[in-house]
Design a protein around this motif. Structure first.
Motif, PDB file in Angstrom:
ATOM      1  N   TYR A 344       0.809  -1.206   0.000  1.00  0.00           N
ATOM      2  CA  TYR A 344       0.000   0.000   0.000  1.00  0.00           C
ATOM      3  C   TYR A 344       0.850   1.266   0.000  1.00  0.00           C
ATOM      4  N   SER A 345       2.080   1.158  -0.433  1.00  0.00           N
ATOM      5  CA  SER A 345       2.934   2.336  -0.536  1.00  0.00           C
ATOM      6  C   SER A 345       4.036   2.067  -1.555  1.00  0.00           C
ATOM      7  N   PHE A 346       4.933   3.027  -1.670  1.00  0.00           N
ATOM      8  CA  PHE A 346       6.019   2.942  -2.641  1.00  0.00           C
ATOM      9  C   PHE A 346       7.263   2.343  -2.001  1.00  0.00           C
ATOM     10  N   VAL A 347       7.321   2.396  -0.675  1.00  0.00           N
ATOM     11  CA  VAL A 347       8.402   1.801   0.103  1.00  0.00           C
ATOM     12  C   VAL A 347       7.847   0.556   0.789  1.00  0.00           C
ATOM     13  N   PRO A 348       8.448  -0.597   0.598  1.00  0.00           N
ATOM     14  CA  PRO A 348       7.870  -1.825   1.162  1.00  0.00           C
ATOM     15  C   PRO A 348       7.977  -1.909   2.675  1.00  0.00           C
ATOM     16  N   ASP A 349       7.061  -2.680   3.255  1.00  0.00           N
ATOM     17  CA  ASP A 349       7.090  -2.910   4.693  1.00  0.00           C
ATOM     18  C   ASP A 349       8.436  -3.504   5.103  1.00  0.00           C
ATOM     19  N   GLY A 350       8.890  -3.125   6.286  1.00  0.00           N
ATOM     20  CA  GLY A 350      10.151  -3.635   6.808  1.00  0.00           C
ATOM     21  C   GLY A 350      11.276  -2.632   6.738  1.00  0.00           C
ATOM     22  N   LEU A 351      11.109  -1.584   5.917  1.00  0.00           N
ATOM     23  CA  LEU A 351      12.149  -0.565   5.803  1.00  0.00           C
ATOM     24  C   LEU A 351      11.815   0.641   6.680  1.00  0.00           C
TER      25      LEU A 351
END
Length: 547
Positions: A344-351
């Motif tokens: 749901y964003s341009f930066v993946p979860d975990g970062l």
């Protein structure tokens, strides 16, 4: 720098059957110590299987996942990721910091040795980076060092990196990438690639493992190096044997019969689902760096700037309606059997800095689709429905499930009569040319990062001169991107990264929808599997143990 780097990585990292970091560890492997018997490894050894290929053991000639996986085991790095973290810390370095806006100074630990007995000093550090830039191999990682001007070594434990652009907060991450392995200057050539066997014969290693046996893309034998003094400590398993498979179905069979303890990249989603039904194994999932997204060409999309009926307001409404209608969870479940997660964003979860602005802004506000909202968005902008949308995907670059993925996307966009999707496919060689020549109004792309920092999902995509080349430009976003790369305060930089995602969620240059997971299917007697699935998106054998 990042646009060049990103373009190369797009080609290098996106291919593969499922394009995800996969670990499958079988229970019941035999007690054969080094894989000489019919079963898997013992408590003293593990047998790993993979379909990934190695391009070269020489880091100057390798910019691919298969080669990086080997490098991570056997070469020292100045900076690396602690298990479970996407942030980097000093590895064989004692300290690393900016000593001026264009100087990044690294102090390595004194008394370091290569496995062959040679001294490991700052001279090796300078040599390693100088040769990557000098050799500039076709398959090499030299583009990652675009901001490096020179390396200075005032003493045996100090290396000063002189940068072209000041305050580059991504440079520490670059030191942990394919461009970052330190090599033995007494073994490697300064101006050409060194053959694999020469490297092995010279025992030119100083990572958690050394290589004791090597046959290119058939078998690599590793043994723990007791002289390793890096960030993540000694290897938990003394010996690792890695077997390379040309056919993923054979890899699956050997996982099932226990001949292979760990299978790493790449089995199909169907195979993963099938193996997951085995009660003797446990399924472990971790964040993955690969993302899937639809890119819009701002010139040629419906109501784009070069269309006869060009209208920025209507063009934005079309993009917003697409974002409202995509059912990410359905694609993840039906096509990829849970090996991908909704994004749901341009930066993946975990970062660090990752948020989920698309979840709140579009669809039902909870991650699901909302056709009524999409209809209202189009009506309010004066868009006549159904909107005719040409949607392109590659049939050979992002794995065999791409056809099913885009057939389902087409169904989702058309199901309420708001779109008429003309789905088309092209082979990657032609596709990669056509997409930058304004031939595709909307099209599939995938991305695997060079390093685990949010910037690698922002600068290559949305800064001026980005690799997407989709005629999108937002000077305010570009200013924020430049600002975050040079902001040293971690909290302030995180706020800027969050703001960029919020702003991009309103523009929708791209619509991200999937994040590739790292998945482990592990026997209960194998430990450390979760550590290998950390947020750095790197796979390290040293964390694994058995018994």
């Amino acid at each position: 720098m990042s646009a060049i780097r990103g373009s190369r990585r797009l080609l290098a990292g996106a291919a593969g059957t499922a394009a995800l970091a996969l670990v499958l560890t079988a229970c019941g492997g035999g007690s054969g110590g080094s894989g000489d018997g019919d079963g898997g490894g013992s408590a003293e050894s593990l047998i790993v299987g993979t379909t990934d290929k190695v391009t070269s053991l020489d880091p100057a000639g390798a910019y691919d996942n298969g080669s990086l996986t080997v490098a991570l085991q056997v070469y020292p790095f100045l900076m690396n990721n602690p298990y479970g973290s996407s942030d980097v810390k000093p590895d064989i370095a004692e300290s690393a910091e900016f000593t001026s806006p264009t100087e990044y100074t690294v102090k390595i630990k004194p008394g370091l040795k290569w496995a062959n007995g040679h001294d490991l000093t700052s001279s090796d550090v300078k040599f390693s980076f100088d040769r990557v830039l000098k050799i500039k191999a076709d398959n090499g990682p030299w583009s990652l060092l675009a901001n490096l001007d020179s390396v200075e070594t005032p003493d045996d434990t100090t290396a000063v990196f002189h940068l072209k652009n000041p305050d580059d907060q991504t440079f520490p991450q670059v030191l942990s990438t394919s461009a970052g392995p330190i090599v033995d200057e007494e073994v490697f050539s300064p101006d050409e690639l060194t053959p694999d066997q020469e490297i092995v014969d010279a025992n030119a290693f100083a990572g958690q493992y050394t290589i004791t046996g090597y046959k290119l893309n058939e078998l690599v034998s590793y043994e723990a190096y007791d002289g390793y003094q890096g960030l993540n400590g000694p290897a938990k398993t003394p010996k690792i044997n890695v077997k390379y498979f040309t056919d993923a179905s054979n890899l699956k069979l050997e996982v099932q019969d226990g001949s292979v303890d760990v299978a790493f990249r790449s089995l199909s989603p169907t195979d993963i689902e099938d193996l997951g039904k085995d009660d003797s194994v446990q399924v472990v999932k971790g964040p993955g760096g690969e993302i899937r997204y639809i890119t819009f060409n701002f010139n040629t999309q419906p109501y784009g700037t070069k269309q006869p009926d060009a209208d920025p307001k209507k063009a934005l409404a079309v993009r917003q309606a697409v974002a409202d209608l995509i059912d990410r969870q359905a694609i993840a479940d039906q096509v990829y059997k849970g090996t991908y997660s909704p994004l749901y964003s341009f930066v993946p979860d975990g970062l660090t800095g990752a948020t989920q602005p698309l979840k709140e802004l579009y669809g039902d506000g909870q991650g699901g689709p909302d056709a009524a909202k999409a209809k209202k968005t189009l009506e309010d902008a004066g868009v006549t429905t159904p909107v005719e949308l040409d949607l392109q995907y590659s049939n050979d670059h992002y794995g065999p499930s791409s056809g099913d993925e885009y057939a389902l996307l087409k169904d989702q966009l058309e199901s309420d009569g708001l779109f008429k999707v003309n789905l088309q496919t092209t082979e990657w060689v032609q596709y990669s040319k056509d997409r930058v020549e304004d031939k595709y109004p909307a099209y599939q792309l995938g991305w695997f990062p060079d390093y685990s920092d949010a910037d690698n999902y922002l600068t290559p995509f949305f800064a001026e001169g980005n690799f997407l080349d989709n005629n999108y430009s937002n000077p305010a976003v570009d200013k924020l991107i430049k600002q975050q790369t040079s902001t040293a305060d971690a909290d302030e930089r995180t706020q800027l990264i969050e703001q960029i995602q919020a702003d991009e969620a309103k523009d929708l240059s791209t619509v991200p929808y999937l994040q590739g997971d790292q998945i482990a299917i592990a026997g209960k007697d194998v430990t450390g599997v979760k550590d290998t699935l950390d947020a750095s998106f790197k796979f390290r054998y040293a964390a694994l143990a058995k018994g």
